[in-house]
Motif scaffolding. Structure first.
Motif, short mmCIF file in Angstrom:
data_model
loop_
_atom_site.label_atom_id
_atom_site.label_comp_id
_atom_site.label_asym_id
_atom_site.label_seq_id
_atom_site.Cartn_x
_atom_site.Cartn_y
_atom_site.Cartn_z
N ILE A 105 46.72 53.73 55.46
CA ILE A 105 46.40 55.14 55.25
C ILE A 105 45.08 55.26 54.49
O ILE A 105 44.66 54.33 53.80
CB ILE A 105 47.53 55.86 54.48
CG1 ILE A 105 47.73 55.21 53.11
CG2 ILE A 105 48.82 55.86 55.28
CD1 ILE A 105 48.71 55.93 52.22
N ALA A 106 44.42 56.40 54.65
CA ALA A 106 43.18 56.67 53.94
C ALA A 106 43.46 57.59 52.75
O ALA A 106 44.13 58.61 52.90
CB ALA A 106 42.16 57.32 54.88
N VAL A 107 42.97 57.20 51.58
CA VAL A 107 43.14 58.01 50.37
C VAL A 107 41.84 57.95 49.57
O VAL A 107 41.31 56.85 49.33
CB VAL A 107 44.30 57.49 49.49
CG1 VAL A 107 44.41 58.30 48.19
CG2 VAL A 107 45.62 57.53 50.25
N GLY A 108 41.34 59.10 49.16
CA GLY A 108 40.18 59.13 48.28
C GLY A 108 38.96 58.44 48.85
O GLY A 108 38.16 57.87 48.10
N GLY A 109 38.82 58.44 50.17
CA GLY A 109 37.65 57.83 50.79
C GLY A 109 37.75 56.33 50.97
O GLY A 109 36.85 55.71 51.54
N ALA A 110 38.82 55.70 50.49
CA ALA A 110 38.98 54.25 50.63
C ALA A 110 39.41 53.92 52.06
O ALA A 110 40.33 54.53 52.60
CB ALA A 110 40.02 53.73 49.66
N THR A 111 38.72 52.97 52.68
CA THR A 111 39.04 52.56 54.05
C THR A 111 39.08 51.03 54.10
O THR A 111 38.84 50.35 53.11
CB THR A 111 37.99 53.08 55.04
OG1 THR A 111 36.70 52.58 54.66
CG2 THR A 111 37.97 54.60 55.06
N GLY A 112 39.35 50.51 55.29
CA GLY A 112 39.42 49.06 55.46
C GLY A 112 40.73 48.50 54.93
O GLY A 112 41.69 49.23 54.64
N LEU A 113 40.77 47.19 54.77
CA LEU A 113 41.99 46.55 54.27
C LEU A 113 42.13 46.79 52.77
O LEU A 113 41.19 46.55 52.01
CB LEU A 113 41.96 45.05 54.55
CG LEU A 113 42.06 44.60 56.00
CD1 LEU A 113 41.94 43.08 56.09
CD2 LEU A 113 43.37 45.06 56.63
N PRO A 114 43.30 47.24 52.32
CA PRO A 114 43.50 47.36 50.87
C PRO A 114 43.44 45.99 50.20
O PRO A 114 43.61 44.95 50.85
CB PRO A 114 44.91 47.96 50.77
CG PRO A 114 45.20 48.52 52.11
CD PRO A 114 44.46 47.67 53.09
N LYS A 115 43.20 45.99 48.91
CA LYS A 115 43.23 44.74 48.15
C LYS A 115 44.57 44.05 48.35
O LYS A 115 45.63 44.70 48.34
CB LYS A 115 43.01 45.03 46.66
CG LYS A 115 43.05 43.79 45.79
CD LYS A 115 42.89 44.14 44.32
CE LYS A 115 43.02 42.89 43.45
NZ LYS A 115 42.92 43.22 42.01
N TYR A 116 44.53 42.73 48.54
CA TYR A 116 45.77 42.00 48.84
C TYR A 116 46.51 41.66 47.55
O TYR A 116 45.90 41.23 46.57
CB TYR A 116 45.47 40.72 49.61
CG TYR A 116 46.71 40.12 50.22
CD1 TYR A 116 47.41 40.78 51.22
CD2 TYR A 116 47.21 38.90 49.77
CE1 TYR A 116 48.56 40.26 51.76
CE2 TYR A 116 48.36 38.36 50.31
CZ TYR A 116 49.04 39.05 51.31
OH TYR A 116 50.19 38.52 51.84
N VAL A 117 47.82 41.86 47.59
CA VAL A 117 48.68 41.56 46.45
C VAL A 117 49.59 40.40 46.83
O VAL A 117 50.45 40.55 47.71
CB VAL A 117 49.52 42.79 46.05
CG1 VAL A 117 50.38 42.47 44.82
CG2 VAL A 117 48.63 43.99 45.78
N GLU A 118 49.40 39.26 46.20
CA GLU A 118 50.19 38.08 46.56
C GLU A 118 51.62 38.20 46.06
O GLU A 118 51.89 38.78 45.01
CB GLU A 118 49.55 36.81 45.99
CG GLU A 118 48.40 36.28 46.80
CD GLU A 118 48.18 34.79 46.58
OE1 GLU A 118 48.84 34.21 45.69
OE2 GLU A 118 47.36 34.21 47.31
N ARG A 119 52.52 37.61 46.86
CA ARG A 119 53.93 37.51 46.48
C ARG A 119 54.40 36.06 46.67
O ARG A 119 53.61 35.19 47.05
CB ARG A 119 54.77 38.48 47.32
CG ARG A 119 54.51 39.94 46.99
CD ARG A 119 55.35 40.87 47.84
NE ARG A 119 54.75 41.07 49.16
CZ ARG A 119 55.36 41.77 50.14
NH1 ARG A 119 56.56 42.28 49.94
NH2 ARG A 119 54.75 41.92 51.30
N GLU A 120 55.67 35.83 46.40
CA GLU A 120 56.19 34.47 46.42
C GLU A 120 56.00 33.80 47.78
O GLU A 120 55.66 32.62 47.86
CB GLU A 120 57.68 34.48 46.05
CG GLU A 120 58.30 33.09 45.97
CD GLU A 120 59.76 33.13 45.57
OE1 GLU A 120 60.46 32.11 45.77
OE2 GLU A 120 60.22 34.18 45.07
N HIS A 121 56.18 34.56 48.86
CA HIS A 121 56.04 33.94 50.18
C HIS A 121 54.61 33.50 50.45
O HIS A 121 54.38 32.57 51.23
CB HIS A 121 56.53 34.90 51.27
CG HIS A 121 55.74 36.17 51.37
ND1 HIS A 121 56.09 37.32 50.70
CD2 HIS A 121 54.60 36.47 52.04
CE1 HIS A 121 55.22 38.27 50.97
NE2 HIS A 121 54.30 37.78 51.78
#
Length: 900
Positions: free
Chosen positions: A110-126
């Motif tokens: 989704i687009a919010v506040g003009g931010a586009t492209g891939l969101p910053k990646y948040v790592e998880r255990e997998h």
């Protein structure tokens, strides 16, 4: 490259697998155009990424062929040809750095506040586990991993992030055109070293009815083939009975096993993704600099952040509040996708199919522009992400389509796709849907819907759709199954006329079934000449089953000569079954020389099974030397069965030393079974020390079986303390078997409190088995209240066993309403066993029509049981119609006329 490396390896094995020093000495002493060093020889044999210098390769193959007393001139010529091909071959795929992640089907956010492209990646255990596997591939190992998770949980993005750590020399191959399964099979043999095989939505490859098992077998070959290593195979798939579980669940004994290759391929290679982020991560992301992550963290329900980013809540809002016309389009799309239609749905098909989801009144009240206005609503982006139906465009940079190009197609949003599979999986398909499919689908779409139709017993519709797709061989098989051999023969002939060799094979098998053996073999000959590689082994199999072994071996010889290396081991298998051990061993030797690494172990198993254990051990030794470590375990198991304890433990020790720690537990189990308890417990302790998670529970179970309960319960307690999730339920089940009910129920309570989802249901089932019905029903109610959907079906089954049918059927209906479609088939089968065949027939029809469970054959049996023989014959021949009745008589020729 792979063919060249395979030729070098076969030359090496045929020469007796000499050492590097031996080869270097022979090369140095030979009069050749080149003299590769010891290290160069090692690289030529062991390095899959480099072809080496042509002169060095030819010199090595000449020497090895001479050592094997082979045809040196031919070998050198073949080597030169393959070396040249390896140099000229264009690598498969594209450099990873040049690929757009959206082209690999990473979801737009989704687009919010003009931010586009891939969101910053948040790592998880997998991600940690996935990164470790990718690191192994980067270090030279071939690896496969399948990410399993529901829609929009971040599977594809996780794969994309993981491959960013690969060196820049790696390439990525994403087989999608013209259609995914065909694209995969067309180029799978070309996969070379340092390639990522990208199997996003792996169900399109592995669950494909026609090509899935061939693809799985090809991927297994890549995992074993050092000549193309390293390769990294990354796949994603949804969980559940229609996806990952369908591929990995072992069918009951005696049932068909359509996904054997896929099950072996995926065993132990999945990584499960959670549906949600942890509360602590969500709290951190509320302050993210990326406004999309901050909004998702603040507004997503139950930590379902990735789903929010993909627009899932808005998609559900649009679906739940849609007009009747828009909703009918979405439900037609949902049903098409859950029945297997490819991603791209033609506009004309959706328009025609949607009419089946409207009532007469709704249809009459629709405005003339209903389609355009509905599509406008459904194709609007949702906060910058794709809407419920996303119109497909040509690829950027591609030539503009001509006026005669294919019509507009749409893709259903992933989240709604999965929602439809969850909520509509036992919904009957309207007759107008099938009519639209016949009129407006083609190619892979028609073929996939045909397969869905035949699973629902809709033989006429399936044949019409197969005709649209041009798959006349499939029509032939369906009509042969329906007892219509003449029309089946006609369909097979039409398939052959279009160049499909399967039509010739089908005709051959029809003729064989009619005892026209000579004609059948002539058709197998034609099929092989037309390119059907299965024709020779199929003919050989039929001959072998008919006790014509000598002639069968001739056909196996021809299969092997045509490149089917499995034919050698298969021939040996049939000879072994006919007690022709010496001939079988000769064929196993040939299979081993041809590169079948399991053939030596199979030969040893054959000898061990015929009480020739000493000779078998020699073959096991040869298998181990050839690089088959599982041969050690097989040797130990056969020695244990023969009571040769003087040698058993030594073989188990050898196996453990090469890293197979599970055999320590197996040794303990064998010792326990022959009451050598002091030794058994010592080996169990070794297994525990080696980290075997099942060792303590196994010790407890074996002690319980010989009524050494104090020791058994002590081992169970150790297992629980070590975190074994099944130990408490196992203790309860064993205590229940000896009527120690107070203790059994206490252990079941502990298991339930520890989060074992099946513990309460298992307690209820054990109590029902013991006719303690009051307690059983109370435990079943607890299981249902705890969210155990299967408990409803189990309760229905136990009530049926007790002949409490009114209650049983009510609970079966409740299970179906809860989404457990397996309950329909359970009810039908149990009613049949109770001789309630009229009711069984109705449930079998529901299983077929609503859940797509192939149950027509059982319905035919039910009709015969109630003496409706004409109906039984009609159902077998013509199938069901979409309304649930037996289809009216129809002929194949009428379908062809309609199609033309």
């Amino acid at each position: 490259m792979r063919d060249l490396k395979h030729l070098i390896y076969l030359a090496y094995v045929s020469a007796g697998a000499p050492t590097l020093d031996e080869m270097a000495d022979v090369v140095a002493a030979s009069d050749l155009d080149a003299c590769p060093s010891r290290d160069t020889i090692g690289r030529l044999i062991g390095d899959s990424t480099s072809a080496g210098k042509q002169a060095d390769v030819i010199a090595l193959v000449r020497v090895l062929t001479r050592m094997a007393a082979g045809d040196v001139a031919t070998a050198a010529k073949d080597t030169a040809r393959l070396w040249t091909q390896a140099q000229l071959a264009e690598p498969l795929g594209q450099p990873i750095a040049s690929i757009d992640p959206y082209a690999l089907e990473v979801h737009h956010a989704i687009a919010v506040g003009g931010a586009t492209g891939l969101p910053k990646y948040v790592e998880r255990e997998h991600d940690v586990r996935l990164r470790s596997i990718v690191t192994e591939a980067a270090s030279g190992a071939t690896r496969l991993v399948m990410l399993v998770g529901t829609s929009s949980t971040g599977k594809t993005r996780a794969c994309w992030e993981a491959i960013q750590q690969l060196p820049p020399t790696w390439r990525l191959w994403h087989p999608i055109a013209p259609e995914r399964p065909q694209a995969m099979l067309a180029d799978l043999a070309r996969v070379g070293p340092q390639t990522v095989i990208w199997l996003n939505e792996a169900q399109h490859y592995l669950l494909h009815q026609q090509h899935g098992e061939a693809i799985a077998a090809g991927l297994r070959s890549i995992l074993r083939d050092t000549s193309c290593s390293p390769v990294l195979i990354l796949g994603t798939i949804w969980p559940g009975a229609d996806y990952f579980d369908k591929l990995t669940t072992q069918p009951p004994v005696g049932e068909p096993d359509p996904f054997n290759q896929a099950r072996v391929l995926l065993s132990g290679r999945e990584i499960r993704l959670p549906n949600a982020f942890t509360p602590s991560v969500i709290d951190e992301l509320k302050n993210s600099e990326d406004p999309r992550l901050a909004e998702a963290a603040a507004l997503a329900k139950d930590g379902m952040l990735t789903q929010y980013l993909a627009g899932a809540p808005e998609l559900m809002k649009i679906y739940s509040s849609a007009t009747e016309a828009a909703r009918s389009l979405l439900e037609a799309a949902m049903d098409a996708r859950r029945l297997g239609h490819p991603l791209d749905l033609p506009r004309s098909f959706l328009q025609a199919a949607a009419e089946g989801y409207l009532s007469d009144t709704e249809w009459e009240l629709l405005p003339d522009n209903w389609l355009g206005s509905s599509l406008k609503l459904l194709t609007n982006p949702v906060k910058g992400a794709c809407g419920p139906l996303h119109p497909q465009k040509r690829a950027r940079g591609a030539t503009h389509p001509s006026a005669s190009a294919s019509e507009q197609t749409y893709r259903l949003a992933d989240f709604l796709d999965q929602h439809g599979r969850t909520t509509r999986h036992i919904t009957r398909i309207p007759a107008l849907f099938w009519q639209a499919a016949i009129q407006h689908s083609s190619g892979e779409g028609a073929r996939s819907l045909a397969e869905a139709a035949v699973r629902r017993g809709l033989t006429q519709i399936a044949c019409a759709l197969w005709a649209k797709s041009g798959d006349f061989a499939a029509i032939g098989w369906a009509l042969a199954e329906a007892g219509r051999p003449q029309e089946a023969h006609s369909a097979f002939e039409q398939a052959a006329a279009t160049g499909d060799a399967e039509g010739l094979t089908g005709t051959a098998q029809l003729l064989w079934s009619a005892d026209r053996r000579e004609e059948a073999l002539a058709y197998f000959e034609r099929a092989a000449a037309a390119g059907d590689r299965e024709a020779f082994p199929k003919a050989a199999h039929l001959l072998a089953c008919d006790d014509q072994l000598d002639e069968a071996m001739q056909w196996f010889e021809r299969a092997a000569a045509a490149g089917d290396l499995d034919a050698l081991s298969l021939a040996a298998f049939y000879l072994a079954n006919a007690d022709q051990t010496d001939r079988a061993l000769a064929w196993y030797k040939r299979a081993a020389a041809a590169g079948d690494h399991h053939a030596l172990r199979s030969a040893a198993d054959l000898l061990a099974g015929t009480d020739q254990l000493d000779e078998a051990l020699e073959w096991y030794e040869r298998a181990v030397t050839a690089g088959d470590p599982e041969a050690m375990r097989s040797a130990a198991d056969h020695l244990a069965e023969a009571g040769r304890w003087d040698r058993v433990l030594a073989w188990y020790e050898r196996t453990a030393q090469v890293g197979d720690h599970e055999v320590i537990r197996l040794a303990a189990e064998h010792l326990a079974q022959v009451d050598r308890w002091d030794e058994a417990l010592a080996w169990y302790e070794r297994a525990v020390a080696a980290g075997d998670p099942e060792a303590m529970r196994s010790a407890a179970e074996h002690l319980a079986q010989v009524d050494r309960w104090d020791e058994a319960l002590a081992w169970y307690e150790r297992a629980v303390a070590a975190g074994d999730p099944e130990a408490m339920r196992s203790a309860a089940e064993h205590l229940a078997q000896v009527d120690r009910w107070d203790e059994a129920l206490a252990w079941y309570e502990r298991a339930a409190a520890a989060g074992d989802p099946a513990a309460i249901r298992s307690a209820a089932s054990d109590l029902a088995e013991a006719d303690r019905w009051g307690e059983a029903l109370a435990w079943y109610e607890r299981a249902v209240a705890a969210g155990d959907r299967e408990a409803i079906r189990w309760k229905a089954h136990d009530l049926g066993r007790a002949d409490r049918w009114d209650e049983a059927l009510a609970w079966y209906e409740r299970a179906v309403a809860a989404g457990d479609h397996e309950a329909i088939r359970w009810a039908a089968y149990q009613l049949g066993k109770a001789d309630r065949w009229d009711e069984a027939l109705a449930w079998y029809e529901r299983a077929t029509a609503e859940a797509g469970m192939p149950s027509t054959r059982r319905a035919v049996d039910a009709l015969r049981k109630v003496h409706r023989f004409e109906d039984a014959q009609a159902l077998r021949r013509y199938g069901w119609d979409p309304s649930g009745g037996i289809a009216a008589p129809w002929r194949l020729s009428a379908l062809k006329v309609a199609d033309q």
